[in-house]
Enzyme design. Structure first.
Site, PDB file in Angstrom:
ATOM      1  N   ARG A  38       0.821  -1.210   0.000  1.00 40.09           N
ATOM      2  CA  ARG A  38       0.000   0.000   0.000  1.00 40.09           C
ATOM      3  C   ARG A  38       0.857   1.263   0.000  1.00 40.09           C
ATOM      4  O   ARG A  38       0.491   2.267  -0.629  1.00 40.09           O
ATOM      5  CB  ARG A  38      -0.950  -0.001   1.214  1.00 40.09           C
ATOM      6  CG  ARG A  38      -1.848   1.220   1.275  1.00 40.09           C
ATOM      7  CD  ARG A  38      -3.037   1.078   2.206  1.00 40.09           C
ATOM      8  NE  ARG A  38      -2.685   1.135   3.607  1.00 40.09           N
ATOM      9  CZ  ARG A  38      -3.531   1.529   4.576  1.00 40.09           C
ATOM     10  NH1 ARG A  38      -4.761   1.896   4.276  1.00 40.09           N
ATOM     11  NH2 ARG A  38      -3.167   1.534   5.825  1.00 40.09           N
ATOM     12  N   ALA A 100      -7.359   6.149   1.446  1.00 45.22           N
ATOM     13  CA  ALA A 100      -6.966   4.751   1.264  1.00 45.22           C
ATOM     14  C   ALA A 100      -7.699   3.945   2.338  1.00 45.22           C
ATOM     15  O   ALA A 100      -7.531   4.192   3.531  1.00 45.22           O
ATOM     16  CB  ALA A 100      -5.452   4.594   1.414  1.00 45.22           C
ATOM     17  N   SER A 101      -8.531   3.010   1.921  1.00 45.03           N
ATOM     18  CA  SER A 101      -9.340   2.237   2.862  1.00 45.03           C
ATOM     19  C   SER A 101      -8.475   1.294   3.690  1.00 45.03           C
ATOM     20  O   SER A 101      -7.339   0.981   3.336  1.00 45.03           O
ATOM     21  CB  SER A 101     -10.400   1.432   2.106  1.00 45.03           C
ATOM     22  OG  SER A 101     -11.268   2.275   1.397  1.00 45.03           O
ATOM     23  N   MET A 102      -9.029   0.841   4.798  1.00 48.96           N
ATOM     24  CA  MET A 102      -8.361  -0.161   5.620  1.00 48.96           C
ATOM     25  C   MET A 102      -8.112  -1.421   4.799  1.00 48.96           C
ATOM     26  O   MET A 102      -9.010  -1.869   4.079  1.00 48.96           O
ATOM     27  CB  MET A 102      -9.234  -0.524   6.830  1.00 48.96           C
ATOM     28  CG  MET A 102      -9.519   0.613   7.764  1.00 48.96           C
ATOM     29  SD  MET A 102     -10.734   0.168   9.020  1.00 48.96           S
ATOM     30  CE  MET A 102      -9.855  -1.137   9.901  1.00 48.96           C
ATOM     31  N   PHE A 248     -17.741   4.453   3.567  1.00 49.47           N
ATOM     32  CA  PHE A 248     -16.959   5.020   2.475  1.00 49.47           C
ATOM     33  C   PHE A 248     -17.395   6.455   2.213  1.00 49.47           C
ATOM     34  O   PHE A 248     -18.537   6.830   2.477  1.00 49.47           O
ATOM     35  CB  PHE A 248     -17.156   4.204   1.188  1.00 49.47           C
ATOM     36  CG  PHE A 248     -16.361   2.932   1.146  1.00 49.47           C
ATOM     37  CD1 PHE A 248     -15.160   2.874   0.456  1.00 49.47           C
ATOM     38  CD2 PHE A 248     -16.811   1.793   1.797  1.00 49.47           C
ATOM     39  CE1 PHE A 248     -14.427   1.699   0.410  1.00 49.47           C
ATOM     40  CE2 PHE A 248     -16.083   0.611   1.755  1.00 49.47           C
ATOM     41  CZ  PHE A 248     -14.883   0.570   1.064  1.00 49.47           C
TER      42      PHE A 248
END
Length: 391
Positions: A38, A100-102, A248
């Site tokens: 990531r 940036a999502s988990m 989200f």
């Protein structure tokens, strides 16, 4: 930000092991997780959620690379843009507009997508490009098309993807509502932004038998449910069940306007407050936006927003605002027990909330997998247990 804060987080290998042990990171995505870090897609300045502090903090690669990398590897959400790019400075802005999502959420959704090798995938919401990169590693760069509404975000993601793969991944600057009609049809569609109305264009651009995975929710809270839809053999309808909660940033064209409390409650309620002990206040007292109950209340109490205000001395106000008139209600809980109720306006919102809670109880406290969604040219409908049993 100290190096001690960064070292409080596990390494990427430890996070991968934890996700695998928990059954979130499945074998089919393990190689992508290992080969596509990531951090390769994160900006030098970002705002991760710090688990030890319980708040969003600023992280700068130039100022503290160890802390920056610790957050990059952690299973936490990271804001990468505030206020549609108009934000300046290191303090958080007013509205998070790209992130940036988990990793745990990312791989839960990718698992639901059931991607086969060489599937053609449409992604709505490029963000940093990490999710597109994971997909490209799995199915090939030429099989991924990603749409990003923010031009600056799209340019940065396009550059990060090209640098990582040494080959371009198609990133389109445009409104995700429209999908990518010139590049379809697709075998899979995944949205990394929440929707209140799932665009029918996504259904039409998915092959019969194809899968759509998206965060879907109501105006009741900012939380969403992840829904997994299968397009029917005719290609004109998609239906499927919810798999669980998430949150989200919303598709920009479907953002809700902030609630102006003063516009709702400047005057007295229609009647004096009443004392109402009962199950609905206790169920809401935790303020859990991600529970199946809260989701169900949003389905039954339409065009309404719920806000759990700050708790003081054991007392917490729960506000409900109608979105189609100026009706409001307030339920004041005391440690989740006694509740005083105020209501104002033509809609008796607290009565609607209590009726919705009664419905949820009568139906056997349905959890996420019992709810489903059907999307067609005529619109969208949520159902319970079976398509047609509409909520």
């Amino acid at each position: 930000m100290s190096e001690r804060t960064a070292t409080a987080y596990p390494t990427r290998e430890e996070v991968g092991y934890a996700l695998s042990t928990a059954g979130v990171l499945k074998r089919g995505w393990l190689d992508a997780y290992t080969q596509v870090p990531r951090e390769a897609f994160l900006p030098d300045r970002m705002w991760p959620f710090d688990l030890t502090k319980g708040t969003t903090v600023h992280a700068s690669r130039a100022e503290d690379v160890a802390a920056w990398r610790g957050y990059a590897n952690a299973d936490v959400p990271i804001v990468t843009q505030w206020d549609d790019g108009d934000h300046e400075g290191s303090e958080p802005g007013r509205l998070a507009t790209s992130s940036a999502s988990m990793p745990s959420v990312v791989f839960r959704m990718l698992d639901a997508l059931t991607v086969d090798d060489y599937c053609r995938v449409l992604e709505i919401g490029t963000g940093t490009g990490w999710n597109a990169a994971l997909l490209a590693h799995k199915v090939g760069e030429e099989n991924v098309v990603s749409v990003e509404v923010d031009e600056a975000v799209a340019v940065r993601a396009r550059g990060a993807l090209s640098h990582f793969f040494g080959a371009p991944v198609e990133v389109i600057h445009g409104d995700g509502c429209a999908g990518a009609p010139a590049h379809g049809p697709f075998d899979r569609v995944i949205a990394t932004c929440g929707v209140r109305e799932l665009p029918y264009s996504w259904v039409r651009q998915t092959r019969p038998g194809g899968i759509i995975v998206a965060p879907w929710g109501t105006d009741f809270t900012s939380a969403d449910g992840i829904v997994r839809l299968t397009v029917d053999p005719e290609g004109d309808r998609a239906s499927g069940r919810f798999t669980g909660p998430a949150e989200f940033m919303k598709l920009r064209s479907q953002r809700s306007a902030p609630i102006d409390h003063e516009a709702y409650a400047p005057g007295p309620p229609t009647s004096a407050p009443t004392l109402e002990p009962g199950p609905a206040p206790a169920a809401l007292a935790s303020g859990d936006r991600f529970s199946a109950l809260t989701f169900a209340l949003g389905l039954r109490v339409r065009d309404c927003t719920y806000v759990a205000a700050e708790k003081r001395n054991g007392a917490q106000p729960h506000w409900f605002y109608s979105l189609n008139d100026r009706s409001w209600a307030c339920a004041l809980t005391h440690d989740g027990r006694e509740t005083r109720i105020w209501q104002h306006g033509p809609r008796h919102l607290w009565d609607e909330v209590r009726a919705a809670h009664t419905w949820w109880t009568t139906e056997g406290h349905p959890d996420w997998p019992r709810f489903g969604l059907t999307v067609s040219g005529a619109g969208q409908r949520v159902w319970l247990d079976e398509p047609g049993n509409y909520v």
